[in-house]
Design a protein around this motif. Structure first.
Motif, PDB file in Angstrom:
ATOM      1  N   CYS A 152       0.857  -1.184   0.000  1.00 14.08           N
ATOM      2  CA  CYS A 152       0.000   0.000   0.000  1.00 14.08           C
ATOM      3  C   CYS A 152       0.898   1.242   0.000  1.00 14.08           C
ATOM      4  O   CYS A 152       1.850   1.312   0.779  1.00 14.08           O
ATOM      5  CB  CYS A 152      -0.882  -0.021   1.245  1.00 14.08           C
ATOM      6  N   CYS A 164       0.447   2.848   3.864  1.00 16.39           N
ATOM      7  CA  CYS A 164       0.848   2.137   5.085  1.00 16.39           C
ATOM      8  C   CYS A 164       1.849   1.015   4.836  1.00 16.39           C
ATOM      9  O   CYS A 164       2.382   0.448   5.772  1.00 16.39           O
ATOM     10  CB  CYS A 164      -0.384   1.580   5.794  1.00 16.39           C
ATOM     11  N   CYS A 171      -4.655   0.488   0.385  1.00 21.74           N
ATOM     12  CA  CYS A 171      -5.302  -0.752   0.839  1.00 21.74           C
ATOM     13  C   CYS A 171      -6.704  -0.459   1.395  1.00 21.74           C
ATOM     14  O   CYS A 171      -7.088   0.698   1.570  1.00 21.74           O
ATOM     15  CB  CYS A 171      -4.448  -1.429   1.896  1.00 21.74           C
ATOM     16  N   CYS A 219      -6.615   1.701   4.654  1.00 14.75           N
ATOM     17  CA  CYS A 219      -6.342   3.127   4.414  1.00 14.75           C
ATOM     18  C   CYS A 219      -7.522   3.818   3.739  1.00 14.75           C
ATOM     19  O   CYS A 219      -7.736   5.007   3.921  1.00 14.75           O
ATOM     20  CB  CYS A 219      -5.075   3.292   3.570  1.00 14.75           C
TER      21      CYS A 219
HETATM   22 ZN   LIG Z   1      -2.739   1.014   3.589  1.00 11.59          ZN
END
Ligand SMILES: [Zn+2]
Length: 198
Positions: free
Chosen positions: A55, A58, A68, A71
């Motif tokens: 991602c 993150c 993702c 997030c």
């Molecule tokens: Zn993420």
């Protein structure tokens, strides 16, 4: 005997927790006993490798370079980030259902011996996120060892303190050096709930 069989066996032995005996049993299963499953496994590995990407926010598990699901989830607490060592730690914490905020995967811990400096970890991106997303608290969910200790101090000095961000560390219901992935849900839950100022 077959050279290809030996190659398959050596490849399978690279899987975490797989010894030579299990590798041989799996290779036999795939190569002779159930070739349909083998084809399905081979295809899913190739497909996954093609699509799975970290991602961009993150560094957890995502697809095709997109943020993702965690997030992108607007219902999650946006300003508290739980810092973990590996992407698999996110899965362990998610399974416990104890956390409704965001995550940040460091990709390891600082270690002078293993020559892992700050530039090898996702630390600059953590500082950038802290600034851009208005993070108010960073929770350190790292293991309890010297490398984790050094990493926590670095985050305190370079990321949290200069920006006035509250820094906490999960409680140690977890045994020394233990990894989140091996802890049960109840332990993870109480470790998060009993987090203390670092
Ligand atoms: Zn993420």
């Amino acid at each position: 005997m077959s050279k290809s069989f030996d190659r398959l066996k050596s490849a399978l032995k690279k899987l975490p927790g797989t010894g030579i005996k299990s590798a041989e049993r799996m290779a036999m299963y795939l190569a002779l006993e159930n070739r349909a499953d083998a084809a399905e496994i081979a295809e899913s590995i190739t497909a996954a490798l093609g699509r799975i990407t970290p991602c961009p926010e993150c560094f957890g598990l995502s697809e095709n370079g997109q943020p993702c699901e965690i997030c992108s989830d607007k219902s999650r607490i946006p300003d508290i980030v739980c810092v973990v060592e590996k992407a698999s730690d996110i899965a362990a914490i998610e399974k416990s259902g104890a956390w409704r905020g965001k995550y940040h995967v460091l990709g390891g811990k600082l270690s002078p011996i293993k020559k892992i400096g700050p530039d090898k970890l996702n630390l600059a991106s953590l500082a950038r996120r802290a600034e851009e997303s208005g993070i108010t608290e960073i929770i350190l969910a790292l293991s309890n060892d010297i490398e984790a200790e050094a990493t926590c101090h670095y985050i305190q000095e370079r990321v949290a303190a200069p920006r006035g961000i509250r820094l906490t560390r999960i409680g140690f219901g977890l045994p020394s050096g233990s990894q989140l992935g091996f802890a049960d849900s109840g332990t993870i839950k109480s470790a998060l709930e009993s987090r203390k100022a670092f």
